[in-house]
Scaffold this motif. Structure first.
Motif, PDB file in Angstrom:
ATOM      1  N   ALA A 177       0.832  -1.195   0.000  1.00  0.00           N
ATOM      2  CA  ALA A 177       0.000   0.000   0.000  1.00  0.00           C
ATOM      3  C   ALA A 177       0.874   1.256   0.000  1.00  0.00           C
ATOM      4  O   ALA A 177       1.997   1.251   0.515  1.00  0.00           O
ATOM      5  CB  ALA A 177      -0.919  -0.001   1.218  1.00  0.00           C
ATOM      6  N   VAL A 178       0.358   2.324  -0.602  1.00  0.00           N
ATOM      7  CA  VAL A 178       1.069   3.597  -0.654  1.00  0.00           C
ATOM      8  C   VAL A 178       0.499   4.510   0.422  1.00  0.00           C
ATOM      9  O   VAL A 178      -0.709   4.782   0.450  1.00  0.00           O
ATOM     10  CB  VAL A 178       0.946   4.250  -2.039  1.00  0.00           C
ATOM     11  CG1 VAL A 178       1.641   5.609  -2.047  1.00  0.00           C
ATOM     12  CG2 VAL A 178       1.547   3.347  -3.108  1.00  0.00           C
ATOM     13  N   TYR A 179       1.350   4.971   1.337  1.00  0.00           N
ATOM     14  CA  TYR A 179       0.915   5.856   2.411  1.00  0.00           C
ATOM     15  C   TYR A 179       1.196   7.322   2.104  1.00  0.00           C
ATOM     16  O   TYR A 179       0.463   8.206   2.536  1.00  0.00           O
ATOM     17  CB  TYR A 179       1.604   5.478   3.724  1.00  0.00           C
ATOM     18  CG  TYR A 179       1.264   4.093   4.219  1.00  0.00           C
ATOM     19  CD1 TYR A 179      -0.001   3.546   3.986  1.00  0.00           C
ATOM     20  CD2 TYR A 179       2.186   3.324   4.917  1.00  0.00           C
ATOM     21  CE1 TYR A 179      -0.327   2.274   4.438  1.00  0.00           C
ATOM     22  CE2 TYR A 179       1.874   2.052   5.373  1.00  0.00           C
ATOM     23  CZ  TYR A 179       0.611   1.528   5.130  1.00  0.00           C
ATOM     24  OH  TYR A 179       0.291   0.274   5.578  1.00  0.00           O
ATOM     25  N   GLN A 180       2.284   7.572   1.417  1.00  0.00           N
ATOM     26  CA  GLN A 180       2.625   8.955   1.099  1.00  0.00           C
ATOM     27  C   GLN A 180       3.314   9.024  -0.249  1.00  0.00           C
ATOM     28  O   GLN A 180       3.913   8.052  -0.715  1.00  0.00           O
ATOM     29  CB  GLN A 180       3.494   9.580   2.196  1.00  0.00           C
ATOM     30  CG  GLN A 180       4.738   8.792   2.550  1.00  0.00           C
ATOM     31  CD  GLN A 180       5.406   9.321   3.814  1.00  0.00           C
ATOM     32  OE1 GLN A 180       4.900  10.217   4.470  1.00  0.00           O
ATOM     33  NE2 GLN A 180       6.559   8.771   4.139  1.00  0.00           N
ATOM     34  N   VAL A 181       3.227  10.191  -0.871  1.00  0.00           N
ATOM     35  CA  VAL A 181       3.775  10.419  -2.204  1.00  0.00           C
ATOM     36  C   VAL A 181       4.764  11.571  -2.115  1.00  0.00           C
ATOM     37  O   VAL A 181       4.462  12.622  -1.533  1.00  0.00           O
ATOM     38  CB  VAL A 181       2.657  10.739  -3.217  1.00  0.00           C
ATOM     39  CG1 VAL A 181       3.254  11.011  -4.596  1.00  0.00           C
ATOM     40  CG2 VAL A 181       1.643   9.605  -3.288  1.00  0.00           C
ATOM     41  N   PHE A 182       5.931  11.367  -2.700  1.00  0.00           N
ATOM     42  CA  PHE A 182       6.932  12.424  -2.819  1.00  0.00           C
ATOM     43  C   PHE A 182       6.972  12.886  -4.266  1.00  0.00           C
ATOM     44  O   PHE A 182       7.191  12.067  -5.180  1.00  0.00           O
ATOM     45  CB  PHE A 182       8.322  11.923  -2.396  1.00  0.00           C
ATOM     46  CG  PHE A 182       8.463  11.699  -0.919  1.00  0.00           C
ATOM     47  CD1 PHE A 182       8.968  12.696  -0.102  1.00  0.00           C
ATOM     48  CD2 PHE A 182       8.084  10.490  -0.335  1.00  0.00           C
ATOM     49  CE1 PHE A 182       9.103  12.493   1.264  1.00  0.00           C
ATOM     50  CE2 PHE A 182       8.212  10.285   1.019  1.00  0.00           C
ATOM     51  CZ  PHE A 182       8.718  11.287   1.826  1.00  0.00           C
ATOM     52  N   VAL A 183       6.755  14.167  -4.474  1.00  0.00           N
ATOM     53  CA  VAL A 183       6.736  14.737  -5.829  1.00  0.00           C
ATOM     54  C   VAL A 183       7.955  15.649  -5.970  1.00  0.00           C
ATOM     55  O   VAL A 183       8.205  16.504  -5.105  1.00  0.00           O
ATOM     56  CB  VAL A 183       5.439  15.524  -6.085  1.00  0.00           C
ATOM     57  CG1 VAL A 183       5.381  15.955  -7.548  1.00  0.00           C
ATOM     58  CG2 VAL A 183       4.215  14.674  -5.745  1.00  0.00           C
ATOM     59  N   TYR A 184       8.711  15.456  -7.064  1.00  0.00           N
ATOM     60  CA  TYR A 184       9.920  16.239  -7.308  1.00  0.00           C
ATOM     61  C   TYR A 184       9.772  16.965  -8.644  1.00  0.00           C
ATOM     62  O   TYR A 184       9.134  16.457  -9.586  1.00  0.00           O
ATOM     63  CB  TYR A 184      11.167  15.355  -7.373  1.00  0.00           C
ATOM     64  CG  TYR A 184      11.350  14.416  -6.196  1.00  0.00           C
ATOM     65  CD1 TYR A 184      12.156  14.783  -5.121  1.00  0.00           C
ATOM     66  CD2 TYR A 184      10.731  13.163  -6.162  1.00  0.00           C
ATOM     67  CE1 TYR A 184      12.333  13.922  -4.036  1.00  0.00           C
ATOM     68  CE2 TYR A 184      10.893  12.305  -5.089  1.00  0.00           C
ATOM     69  CZ  TYR A 184      11.694  12.688  -4.038  1.00  0.00           C
ATOM     70  OH  TYR A 184      11.865  11.840  -2.976  1.00  0.00           O
ATOM     71  N   GLY A 185      10.405  18.118  -8.766  1.00  0.00           N
ATOM     72  CA  GLY A 185      10.463  18.848 -10.028  1.00  0.00           C
ATOM     73  C   GLY A 185      11.875  19.306 -10.303  1.00  0.00           C
ATOM     74  O   GLY A 185      12.569  19.798  -9.402  1.00  0.00           O
ATOM     75  N   ARG A 186      12.321  19.115 -11.550  1.00  0.00           N
ATOM     76  CA  ARG A 186      13.680  19.538 -11.875  1.00  0.00           C
ATOM     77  C   ARG A 186      13.801  19.872 -13.358  1.00  0.00           C
ATOM     78  O   ARG A 186      12.983  19.433 -14.186  1.00  0.00           O
ATOM     79  CB  ARG A 186      14.691  18.451 -11.514  1.00  0.00           C
ATOM     80  CG  ARG A 186      14.717  17.267 -12.455  1.00  0.00           C
ATOM     81  CD  ARG A 186      15.805  16.273 -12.101  1.00  0.00           C
ATOM     82  NE  ARG A 186      15.851  15.169 -13.054  1.00  0.00           N
ATOM     83  CZ  ARG A 186      16.626  14.095 -12.938  1.00  0.00           C
ATOM     84  NH1 ARG A 186      17.419  13.997 -11.870  1.00  0.00           N
ATOM     85  NH2 ARG A 186      16.609  13.140 -13.841  1.00  0.00           N
ATOM     86  N   HIS A 187      14.847  20.617 -13.691  1.00  0.00           N
ATOM     87  CA  HIS A 187      15.211  20.898 -15.076  1.00  0.00           C
ATOM     88  C   HIS A 187      15.787  19.631 -15.692  1.00  0.00           C
ATOM     89  O   HIS A 187      16.473  18.861 -15.014  1.00  0.00           O
ATOM     90  CB  HIS A 187      16.233  22.046 -15.110  1.00  0.00           C
ATOM     91  CG  HIS A 187      16.511  22.550 -16.487  1.00  0.00           C
ATOM     92  ND1 HIS A 187      17.380  21.933 -17.354  1.00  0.00           N
ATOM     93  CD2 HIS A 187      16.005  23.625 -17.161  1.00  0.00           C
ATOM     94  CE1 HIS A 187      17.430  22.594 -18.495  1.00  0.00           C
ATOM     95  NE2 HIS A 187      16.593  23.644 -18.404  1.00  0.00           N
ATOM     96  N   LYS A 188      15.515  19.409 -16.951  1.00  0.00           N
ATOM     97  CA  LYS A 188      15.877  18.142 -17.586  1.00  0.00           C
ATOM     98  C   LYS A 188      17.369  17.860 -17.540  1.00  0.00           C
ATOM     99  O   LYS A 188      17.803  16.704 -17.459  1.00  0.00           O
ATOM    100  CB  LYS A 188      15.380  18.142 -19.033  1.00  0.00           C
ATOM    101  CG  LYS A 188      15.466  16.791 -19.705  1.00  0.00           C
ATOM    102  CD  LYS A 188      14.809  16.812 -21.058  1.00  0.00           C
ATOM    103  CE  LYS A 188      14.824  15.409 -21.690  1.00  0.00           C
ATOM    104  NZ  LYS A 188      14.167  15.422 -23.028  1.00  0.00           N
ATOM    105  N   GLU A 189      18.179  18.909 -17.599  1.00  0.00           N
ATOM    106  CA  GLU A 189      19.624  18.711 -17.661  1.00  0.00           C
ATOM    107  C   GLU A 189      20.280  18.789 -16.287  1.00  0.00           C
ATOM    108  O   GLU A 189      21.503  18.703 -16.178  1.00  0.00           O
ATOM    109  CB  GLU A 189      20.248  19.764 -18.599  1.00  0.00           C
ATOM    110  CG  GLU A 189      19.774  19.616 -20.049  1.00  0.00           C
ATOM    111  CD  GLU A 189      20.398  20.660 -20.944  1.00  0.00           C
ATOM    112  OE1 GLU A 189      21.118  21.537 -20.414  1.00  0.00           O
ATOM    113  OE2 GLU A 189      20.173  20.601 -22.166  1.00  0.00           O
TER     114      GLU A 189
END
Length: 974
Positions: free
Chosen positions: A74-86
């Motif tokens: 089961a999934v309890y929490q979600v970590f979302v990341y954002g970054r530049h492709k390079e």
């Protein structure tokens, strides 16, 4: 580490792409434990709040479980990341609790609104931590709380609650937490034990008695291990110790009873407790209120009724150094009750188990903070007659070196009434059986049966949830007295005698002595005996003639079969012998690379078969008569071939099966090369069951002086030095024709040489006595006479083969021959060694399955330790060999080989200590003899052993590398 399967990963990535508008190529998914990690990347870093807003609303409307595989946790929490492709590192990261999506959406919407107004981004919604939710005792919240720690290890968590079965004396609301951990590997319990124990105990869950962690691998039903965590609240633990008068526990309880503004210090003088109350802030001028302090402390002390403390004095003062502003004195229950006035030490000495239990737990838990945080080391006692059994368990199994001697010394000094010995055990909390055990007798005592470890409960109550059913385990035999054993043996012997007597009478060949006719004369008796004797001789001759004819037919058939296959056997043996070129060994040269064991057994097994067939052929062609030991004959044949091709090896390994399996010549040679000892030739001359007498025979008599190596590595153990047990292996060899020949040759070569001066008359002791020579001469004449009359006797070997072939057709005997038993020193089928004489076994010792097929023999019943005595024939042989090798300037290094904890029980451990002292003394007076002790190198590394007392090829590899870097061993140089 848990990762989503490829198909599911694509489905999740496509779902995230549709929800956020980011190209699916820029979305990466990973599931680790109960955490789902989503990485969003693009040529321009995705905006944080806009991406989160789209993703959270999609999560609100979508069942995330439907997008992943059913076997995924089961999934309890979600970590979302954002970054530049390079870029390598993300520009932003946001954690989302799936059970609080509404609050996260509120937080994100407020942040978007502030972002549009160019206002500072602030969180408007309050996100409740998992710890706060877990303190309420909700299983789902506890699972999320634990997953914060375990998911980083790739371990998924699921929590369930089971009610305890209670008795009338216990509360009915006790529950147990079951924490199920799953991962794609088996994590070591020590990685999980203390972190999880601290996090659970930090919650102060009053409605749970304990927690059990069950760890397993994804896809498997059975759990790899169980771990129990005591959830007793810290305040209850403090009261348990304060009840026995523990000052530190009383001091901490007093701080709880008073408010946080008051500091407390406590001490005991004689039987009076002194409690000092001061302001927590030293700069404060306010003195603690007397009435408040007395009302908070006195009732609690009366309820505790500390053992051995009859009064208490309470002080109120500005600082510890200042004079008290007020003092009050009270009488405690111990002043009125004689039983409470006895000190804890006196109670323990008299045999009070509760008092002794407290003292041992206090001894083993000196750090009270650690005990309150993790539960500490728990002690359980069991008194059986004059023996005190002490079980110590903790989330991480206490080590024997730190625990055993401490407990033994304490019990011995305490002199507990009626206790003449102690047995100490250690295990991980939640296990039933100990990982290790240690024992000592303070006084000599007698035991008629092996002492089996007593059964200790795995948990404090209702252990059925953790333990296997009674039918799945053997019932341990209880201790018996000498009288009971003698009575049982006498009764059974009488029953068997009566049964056998009735059987003889039923054949009508025998009659009762009292009913026999008294009228027969001596002449009649002689005549009757002559008739029956003649009939017996006639039947024997007829049977001998029939067997002789049958054996002749069998031999003729076997001859034709052998002649048909002879060419094939010779060809195979020639091919097998071909790879040997000096030191080069194709059988093992490719068995290892820099990573260790990369080519497991197939190639090694093939090369061993080649070497074995070569050894058999060489032994058959050898001019040396047999030593009545097939293995000695074959090892000697391989060694002679090595001598013929490249001369004597630089290093010769000798010993019993512990040497044969425990030191790898190729691994040792390579390890020595890396240390600067280039091109050293190593040969393993291990012989199953070899004792000191056999090693002395090999080094002094079988091998010539020119055939000796530059150094001898003698790898063995204490069993080879026991002069009290019959040396059957040596006696078998001593009765052989090969033995007589080498002893005679050794005598002739030693005349008028330095060897005769060193050995003196010791060689004469090897020769059979005159009576033995007379007996052997008579035996040979008798054999020749029987051979002349009998048709079967000259073909007795063929008769054995025919009889063995017919017996194997009987199912019961055939099945028995497939399971010869657990006698590693006397294998009925000698395994195949390689061209360097080494036996590489890949089997790993697993106690849980090994003892299902092999009996567990304790040191008290081990034949190798019968009548244990170090001084005797083995010691004489050792001294003789050391004198000889010193004369030849050949160093001898004795390696006491590693053993498992299963093998080193208290009896064997005591013999090991005696042996270490004995062999150390010899090494001190012999400069040519070096002793290295590896007995307790890997007591818990069962993967390095093939059985409790023998290494496998993995252990042999490790030992060889360790020997190569040992600075005490004088390795030769080319």
């Amino acid at each position: 580490m848990n990762t989503v399967s490829l198909d599911r990963q694509k489905a999740l990535a496509q779902w995230v792409s549709q929800a956020t508008g980011i190209n699916s190529v820029g979305v990466k998914i990973r599931l680790r434990g109960n955490d789902l990690h989503i990485l969003c990347e693009a040529p321009i870093c995705p905006p944080r709040w806009k991406t989160l807003s789209d993703l959270l609303r999609a999560l609100q409307q979508t069942d995330l479980e439907a997008l992943k595989s059913n076997d995924q946790p089961a999934v309890y929490q979600v970590f979302v990341y954002g970054r530049h492709k390079e870029e390598q590192r993300p520009q932003w990261c946001h954690r989302v609790f799936l059970n609080q999506l509404d609050k996260h959406i509120e937080e994100v919407e407020r942040a978007l609104l502030n972002h549009k107004k160019n206002s500072p981004v602030s969180s408007g919604a309050i996100i409740i931590s998992n710890e706060s939710l877990a303190r309420k005792g909700d299983p789902a919240a506890i699972a999320r709380y634990l997953s914060e720690t375990l998911s980083t290890l790739g371990v998924a968590v699921k929590v369930k609650v089971k009610k305890q079965r209670t008795t009338e004396k216990e509360a009915a609301n006790k529950q147990r937490l079951w924490i199920f951990c799953q991962s794609h590997y088996t994590p070591d319990p020590s990685l999980i034990a203390e972190p999880v124990a601290q996090k659970l105990r930090n919650l102060n869950l009053s409605n749970y008695q304990d927690a059990v962690i069950a760890s397993g691998v994804v896809g498997e039903k059975n759990h790899d291990w169980l771990l129990r965590i005591d959830l007793t609240p810290p305040e209850v633990m403090l009261k348990e110790w304060a009840r026995w008068g523990d000052i530190e526990a009383i001091s901490r309880l007093a701080k709880i009873w008073l408010n946080k503004e008051i500091s407390v210090q406590a001490s005991v003088k004689e039987s009076t407790l002194h409690i000092f109350c001061t302001p927590r802030d030293p700069s404060s001028s306010q003195i603690p209120d007397k009435d408040f302090c007395l009302e908070a402390i006195i009732p609690q002390l009366e309820i505790l009724a500390p053992q051995g403390i009859s009064a208490a004095t309470i002080y109120g003062q500005k600082t510890v150094k200042c004079e008290p502003t007020w003092i009050d004195w009270i009488s405690l229950p111990a002043a009125d009750h004689q039983a409470l006035n006895i000190s804890v030490l006196k109670l323990a000495k008299s045999g009070d188990e509760s008092a002794l239990l407290f003292l041992l737990e206090r001894l083993l838990n000196p750090d009270l903070d650690n005990r309150l945080a993790t539960g500490g080391i728990r002690v359980m006692l069991l008194r059986k007659e004059d023996l005190l059994h002490v079980m110590c368990d903790a989330p991480i199994c206490p080590t024997r070196k730190k625990i055993a001697n401490t407990v033994i010394e304490f019990i011995h000094k305490l002199q507990v009434q009626g206790v003449t010995g102690a047995r100490i055990y250690g295990r991980r909390a939640g296990n039933k059986k100990p990982f290790w055990q240690f024992g000592i007798d303070f006084q000599p005592r007698q035991s008629t049966v092996p002492e089996a470890p007593p059964e200790f409960a795995a948990t404090s109550s209702f252990v059925q949830d953790l333990l296997p059913s009674p039918d799945s385990e053997p019932i341990l035999r209880p201790d018996l007295s000498i009288e009971e054993v003698q009575t049982f043996i006498g009764t059974q012997t009488q029953k068997w005698g009566t049964t056998f007597r009735k059987f003889l009478l039923s054949t009508q060949l025998f009659i009762e002595k009292d009913s026999a006719p008294q009228t027969s004369t001596d002449t009649q008796k002689v005549l009757l005996a002559g008739i029956w004797g003649a009939i017996g001789i006639l039947l024997s001759l007829q049977l001998d003639w029939a067997l002789g004819k049958a054996i002749a037919d069998y031999s003729q058939a076997q001859q034709s079969k052998v002649s048909a296959n002879r060419y094939e056997l010779v060809e195979e043996s020639a091919i097998a012998a071909n790879p040997i070129k000096g030191k080069t060994n194709s059988s093992n040269s490719d068995a290892f690379n820099h990573n260790g064991f990369t080519q497991a057994g197939k190639k090694i097994a093939e090369e061993q078969k080649k070497a074995n067939s070569t050894a058999i052929l060489l032994a058959a062609r050898s001019q040396i008569p047999t030593f009545n030991s097939r293995q000695l004959d074959e090892q000697l044949a391989l060694y002679k071939q090595r001598l013929a091709k490249s001369g004597p090896p630089d290093v010769l390994i000798v010993g019993s099966s512990r040497a044969l399996r425990g030191v790898d010549p190729v691994a040792l040679s390579k390890a020595l090369a890396s240390e600067g000892y280039q091109d050293l030739d190593v040969f393993n001359f291990g012989i199953n069951g070899a004792t000191v007498q056999i090693i002395e025979l090999l080094v002094v008599h079988v091998l010539k002086a020119s055939e000796l190596p530059k150094i001898i590595i003698w790898a063995d153990g204490v069993r080879a030095f026991n002069s009290g047990r019959p040396d059957q292996t040596f006696e078998t060899i001593a009765a052989s024709e090969g033995y007589q020949q080498v002893i005679q040759a050794s005598e002739e070569n030693s005349k008028n040489s330095q060897t005769s001066q060193i050995l003196g008359q010791e060689l004469d002791q090897k020769n059979p006595s005159d009576n033995q020579n007379i007996y052997q001469a008579f035996n040979k004449r008798l054999n020749r006479s029987i051979a002349a009359l009998s048709a079967t006797y000259p073909q007795r070997e063929q008769f054995k083969g025919l009889l063995n072939q017919q017996l194997k057709k009987i199912p019961a005997i055939s099945n028995f021959s497939k399971h010869p038993g657990n006698y590693p020193e006397q294998d009925t089928k000698i395994p195949a060694v390689d061209f360097d004489g080494f036996l590489a076994l890949s089997v790993r010792f697993k106690p849980e399955t090994y003892y299902q097929n092999h009996p567990k023999v304790t040191g008290s019943y081990d034949r190798d330790y019968n009548n244990f005595r170090l001084m005797g024939e083995q010691d004489i042989a050792l001294q003789r060999m050391l004198k000889y090798t010193a004369l030849r300037k050949v160093p001898v290094v004795f390696i006491n080989m590693p053993l498992t904890t299963d093998y080193l029980d208290p009896i064997r451990s005591k013999y090991e200590e005696d042996f270490r002292q004995y062999i150390s003394n010899i090494s001190k007076v012999n400069n040519n003899f070096i002793f290295r002790d590896l007995t307790e190198l890997w007591p818990e590394k069962n993967d390095y052993f093939s059985d409790p007392s023998h290494l496998n090829r993995y252990g042999a590899y490790k030992v060889s590398k360790k020997l190569a870097v040992d600075p005490m061993i004088p390795w030769p140089r080319k």
